[in-house]
Design a protein around this motif. Structure first.
Motif, mmCIF file in Angstrom:
data_model
loop_
_atom_site.group_PDB
_atom_site.id
_atom_site.type_symbol
_atom_site.label_atom_id
_atom_site.label_comp_id
_atom_site.label_asym_id
_atom_site.label_seq_id
_atom_site.Cartn_x
_atom_site.Cartn_y
_atom_site.Cartn_z
ATOM 1 N N LYS A 29 29.218 90.524 -26.091
ATOM 2 C CA LYS A 29 27.824 90.098 -25.941
ATOM 3 C C LYS A 29 26.958 91.221 -25.358
ATOM 4 O O LYS A 29 27.351 91.876 -24.399
ATOM 5 N N GLY A 30 25.790 91.443 -25.978
ATOM 6 C CA GLY A 30 24.862 92.453 -25.506
ATOM 7 C C GLY A 30 25.041 93.818 -26.142
ATOM 8 O O GLY A 30 24.199 94.691 -25.976
ATOM 9 N N GLU A 31 26.121 94.025 -26.886
ATOM 10 C CA GLU A 31 26.368 95.317 -27.525
ATOM 11 C C GLU A 31 25.716 95.355 -28.905
ATOM 12 O O GLU A 31 25.563 94.330 -29.561
ATOM 13 N N THR A 32 25.345 96.558 -29.334
ATOM 14 C CA THR A 32 24.708 96.729 -30.635
ATOM 15 C C THR A 32 25.618 97.516 -31.564
ATOM 16 O O THR A 32 26.465 98.285 -31.114
ATOM 17 N N GLY A 33 25.420 97.317 -32.850
ATOM 18 C CA GLY A 33 26.209 98.027 -33.854
ATOM 19 C C GLY A 33 25.625 97.823 -35.241
ATOM 20 O O GLY A 33 24.637 97.103 -35.417
ATOM 21 N N ILE A 34 26.249 98.451 -36.199
ATOM 22 C CA ILE A 34 25.787 98.378 -37.585
ATOM 23 C C ILE A 34 26.762 97.504 -38.376
ATOM 24 O O ILE A 34 27.978 97.617 -38.213
ATOM 25 N N ILE A 35 26.217 96.646 -39.226
ATOM 26 C CA ILE A 35 27.056 95.755 -40.034
ATOM 27 C C ILE A 35 27.804 96.577 -41.068
ATOM 28 O O ILE A 35 27.211 97.308 -41.856
#
Length: 159
Positions: A29-35
């Motif tokens: 939760k709270g982490e970002t990334g690319i699909i």
């Protein structure tokens, strides 16, 4: 898949492969990334480097066995697309511009309402186009060839 599960499939997907998303529920939760991949038949997506799990793989004739760390799929409802202006997670809406083009826009509380561009990776094909031997169009000499005689009502003999 039973009919109940098929009934709950997302019909209009708002997230696309290559989108920058934030995980809003789960252990990351709270982490970002690319699909990395979208699995539409299961309403799930795989985010690069997130939701990592250990997987035991048995040795086979073409590969070696062992314990590997792989990315597990997340449910599509557990991620939100990042607003390109504010950098915060937002809902995605659809809007038509004056020239008739359909674009995705950011919606929700604190969203800028700006256009979310389509990812560049979607322009690349994941599977190569099938190669067909020869041209797809029929040559003119075969098109103009007379194969039917209207007087006798029979086909022309092959030469």
């Amino acid at each position: 898949m039973g009919w109940k599960a098929a009934e709950k499939l997302i019909r209009h997907w708002k997230v696309l492969r290559g989108d920058n998303v934030m995980i809003i529920r789960g252990k990351d939760k709270g982490e970002t990334g690319i699909i990395k991949r979208v699995i539409r038949s299961q309403n799930r997506i795989i985010v690069e480097g997130k939701n990592l799990v250990k997987k035991h793989i048995k040795q086979g004739p073409g590969h070696e066995g062992g314990i590997f760390t792989v990315e597990a799929p997340l449910h599509a409802s557990n991620v939100q697309v990042l607003d390109p202006v504010t950098g915060k997670p937002c809902k995605v809406g659809v809007k038509y511009l004056e020239d008739g083009t359909k674009v995705r826009v950011s919606r929700g509380i604190g969203a800028s309402g700006s256009i979310i561009p389509r990812p560049e990776i979607l322009k690349l094909r994941t599977t190569p186009r099938p190669t067909v031997a020869g041209p797809k169009d029929t040559p003119m000499d075969l098109v103009l060839e007379k194969t039917y005689d209207p007087k006798s009502g029979k086909g022309m003999p092959d030469l």
